[in-house]
Each structure stands twice: as C-alpha cells, then as structure tokens.
Design a protein around this motif. Sequence first.
Motif, short mmCIF file in Angstrom:
data_model
loop_
_atom_site.label_atom_id
_atom_site.label_comp_id
_atom_site.label_asym_id
_atom_site.label_seq_id
_atom_site.Cartn_x
_atom_site.Cartn_y
_atom_site.Cartn_z
N ARG A 73 0.87 -1.17 0.00
CA ARG A 73 0.00 0.00 0.00
C ARG A 73 0.91 1.23 0.00
O ARG A 73 1.67 1.42 0.95
N HIS A 126 -7.29 -7.99 6.94
CA HIS A 126 -6.83 -7.79 8.32
C HIS A 126 -8.03 -7.45 9.19
O HIS A 126 -9.10 -7.07 8.69
N HIS A 155 -5.31 -8.46 0.29
CA HIS A 155 -5.00 -8.96 1.65
C HIS A 155 -6.21 -8.68 2.54
O HIS A 155 -7.18 -8.08 2.10
N ARG A 196 -12.06 4.63 3.13
CA ARG A 196 -11.38 5.41 2.09
C ARG A 196 -12.25 6.60 1.79
O ARG A 196 -13.47 6.46 1.69
N ILE A 216 -6.23 1.26 13.35
CA ILE A 216 -4.98 0.54 13.67
C ILE A 216 -4.50 0.75 15.12
O ILE A 216 -4.26 -0.23 15.82
N HIS A 270 -9.36 -7.41 0.29
CA HIS A 270 -9.49 -6.18 -0.49
C HIS A 270 -8.23 -5.92 -1.28
O HIS A 270 -7.11 -6.18 -0.82
N PHE A 274 -5.62 5.86 12.69
CA PHE A 274 -4.59 5.99 11.65
C PHE A 274 -5.19 6.80 10.51
O PHE A 274 -6.35 6.60 10.14
N HIS A 323 -6.83 -3.03 -4.61
CA HIS A 323 -7.17 -1.84 -5.37
C HIS A 323 -6.48 -1.93 -6.73
O HIS A 323 -5.43 -2.56 -6.85
N VAL A 364 1.30 4.47 0.81
CA VAL A 364 0.59 5.41 1.67
C VAL A 364 1.61 6.30 2.37
O VAL A 364 2.62 5.80 2.88
N ASP A 376 -6.95 7.24 3.63
CA ASP A 376 -7.23 5.99 4.34
C ASP A 376 -7.42 6.31 5.82
O ASP A 376 -6.57 6.97 6.43
N LEU A 408 -8.03 4.20 9.36
CA LEU A 408 -8.11 2.85 9.95
C LEU A 408 -8.08 2.95 11.47
O LEU A 408 -7.59 3.93 12.04
N GLN A 419 -3.15 7.62 0.22
CA GLN A 419 -2.70 6.53 -0.65
C GLN A 419 -2.80 6.98 -2.10
O GLN A 419 -3.74 7.67 -2.48
C1 1HN Z 1 -4.26 -1.08 4.28
O1 1HN Z 1 -4.53 -2.37 4.10
C2 1HN Z 1 -4.70 -0.15 3.36
O2 1HN Z 1 -5.95 -1.70 2.11
C3 1HN Z 1 -4.42 1.19 3.56
O3 1HN Z 1 -5.59 0.19 1.24
C4 1HN Z 1 -3.69 1.62 4.63
C5 1HN Z 1 -2.45 1.11 6.62
C6 1HN Z 1 -1.95 0.21 7.49
C7 1HN Z 1 -2.23 -1.14 7.33
C8 1HN Z 1 -3.00 -1.59 6.30
C9 1HN Z 1 -5.48 -0.58 2.16
C10 1HN Z 1 -3.21 0.69 5.54
C11 1HN Z 1 -3.49 -0.66 5.37
#
Ligand code: 1HN
Length: 361
Positions: free
Chosen positions: A78, A116, A114, A122, A173, A155, A99, A157, A80, A169, A171, A103
């Motif tokens: 990513r 999580h 991936h 977004r 986190i 997900h 967070f 992109h 970012v 973004d 999150l 991006q």
């Molecule tokens: C993540 O998976 C995305 O999927 C964006 O676009 C920011 C920041 C930390 C960890 C995973 C995404 C992220 C992220």
Amino acid sequence: MTPATSAKPAPPEPSRPERKAFYDAISAYSMHPLWEVLHSLVPQEPATNCVPCLWKYNEVRPHLMRACELITAEEAVRRVLILENPALRGQSAVTQSLFAGLQVILPGEIAPSHRHTQSALRFIVEGTGAYTAVDGERTAMRPGDFIITPSWTWHDHGSAAQTPVVWLDGLDIPMIRFFDAGFAQTDVNRSQAVVRTEGTSFARYGNNMAPVRHDAPFGATSPIFSYPYERSREALSALERGGPVDPWDGVKLRYINPLTGGYPMPTMATFMQSLPAGFDGKPYRQTDGAVFSVVEGRGSVSVERGDGKWNFDFSARDHFVIPSWHTARFKSEQGCVLFSFSDRPVHQALGIHAEERMVAG
Ligand code: 1HN
C-alpha cells in the motif's frame, strides 16, 4: 457529560528521600506507587498529548508523486504516506486511536489483495478511474465517495485511470494495536476474483430497502461499501436550502449502516457537513478527536486548548486533525463541504462520549 465544578487537586509534594528510596525498592519488583501518578491517570478532563495539525494538499501532493517514482504500489503493498500527529511521531497515529494516510495508485497498478482485522475507510480525494474490490465486488472510486473495507474482508485496489488517484485511508490501527488483537493475511491472488456485478451491494441495501431474506454480510459493519458523493452532496444541498443551519456544525449528517441506523463501522463514525457561505460557527469540543478532509470550497477553523491556539485556513483536498477536547470553531465565507471521521462509536458504546457546545462567541 459536562463535568461538575470540583476542587482542584493539590499539587504533589516533592518526594521525601525515604519515599524515593521506597519507590526504588519496590521498582525492583515491577511495582509503582499509584499516588505518584494518580492525577495524570485520572485527569480532571481529557488531557490528550495530540496536537491539531493541517496538511495542505499543495504541499503534500508533490511528495505523493515522488513516492510514485520511488516505489510501485505492488512493492509497497500500500503506497501510503502516513499523516502522523506531530505529538505521536513514529507511532503511525493521527490520534491515540486512529490511523490516517494518503494513498496513491497510478494507472495500471495493483495494490495486492489482503485482509486484516483492522477496519478501513477510504475517502476519495483526487482522480477517477481506480477501483477497490471488497469481498468479490468492485466499486469505482470517484472524488468525494466514502468507501468501507470491513474487518477481515479481502481487499485489493487497481486503476484504469489516466491520472494518479489519491484517497484518504482511515483505519482503527492504533485501537486494535491497543487491544493486541490484530490478524492479517496475504491473498494467494494479487487481485481477487469478481463474483458480483458492480453496484450489487448498493442496489441491495442503498435505497432505503433491503433484501427480504438477508443477514448482515459484514457483521457489525455496513453492507454498503460505497457511499457515492453525489447522494451525500444532494442531501446536504437540500437541507442547506431548506434550513435551519446548526450554529455549530452547519448542515452535518452522519453516514449510517442501513441495517441498524448506527455508524457504518463498529470503530469509526463518518460525517459530511456543509458550511454555507457566510457561516460563522460557534465553538464546541468533544471527546472524539476527528480527522477532516476538505471536499469543496474554503474555510477556516480556529482550535484552542488551554494556552494553545491554532488557526487553519483550508481549501479543497486539505486534511486536518482536531484532537479530543480541543475547542473548534469553523468559519467559511464562500461555503465549503467537509468529510470527517472519528472513533465516536467506541466512546458511545462505552458511555463516555462527551460534547460541549459553547453558547458564547
Ligand atoms: C491497508 O490495508 C490499506 O488496504 C491502507 O488500502 C492503509 C495502513 C496500514 C495497514 C494496512 C489498504 C493501511 C493498510
């Protein structure tokens, strides 16, 4: 929950040598005296060490473009640039719980699939023609769209745009890290297979209707994963025309999970507000620190806490953070539209959300 007035705690007495010696002695057993830290553990009012901060898009954008020269989306996973609170450098956090990052994806690139346990939102800032795929359905990204990646959904992109596409973004986190509850997996596929036509989720759940037999496909998260700007903008415009305008917020709506009427994600609330031309808002503060993305127009926000004062002039695509219990006051001569997100659902679930709307000013 406006705090009642109460006596100020006496400042801690300087420690006597025999107490200091005692603290050293118990320290060897991993113990510490509560009375030395009590007042900071239980402050009389929220005492965040986060500070307000403004990221001007015209200053940030060249660095996003430079990042594109230095690393591909694929290699970065990513690409970012994290918006770090200046008081939390190195912690990848914009507030204690959230967070935020910007991006960027270039034409033809793929940010591989991936999943999580952290939830993501977004908010599209620049460019049209990228997509995000969530759980087998793709959705186009257009400026002003609010898109959700629910916890533990695959997900990825991609972009068939002619130009770079940039989004904010958001999150949870730091919150998930606080609970030490994060899991993540990389997909065997770079791009997940599309199993539903684009627009299916919105058709099912986005029109004040729902399938007759349905369950919540993403648990506590909204089954709609793209909330198009067109709709949100239209609602704000109609309300602005019809009035009344709230003296603190202008016209402000929260995004909802249509199955519950609650927030779209269990950990993050999202809002869109319009400050009409000539808006001179009253000051307010709330316990949920919030991140803002300026969608249209210009305005300013003055922020205060104790002796600290900040004044941010913002315009479209700028981002700023107003931390917990900082007094904020918005003004806009020409009018503007603002997207924002915060951790309010968690405050409310815990029964600790507080808001104060000042009448003076
Ligand atoms: C993540 O998976 C995305 O999927 C964006 O676009 C920011 C920041 C930390 C960890 C995973 C995404 C992220 C992220």
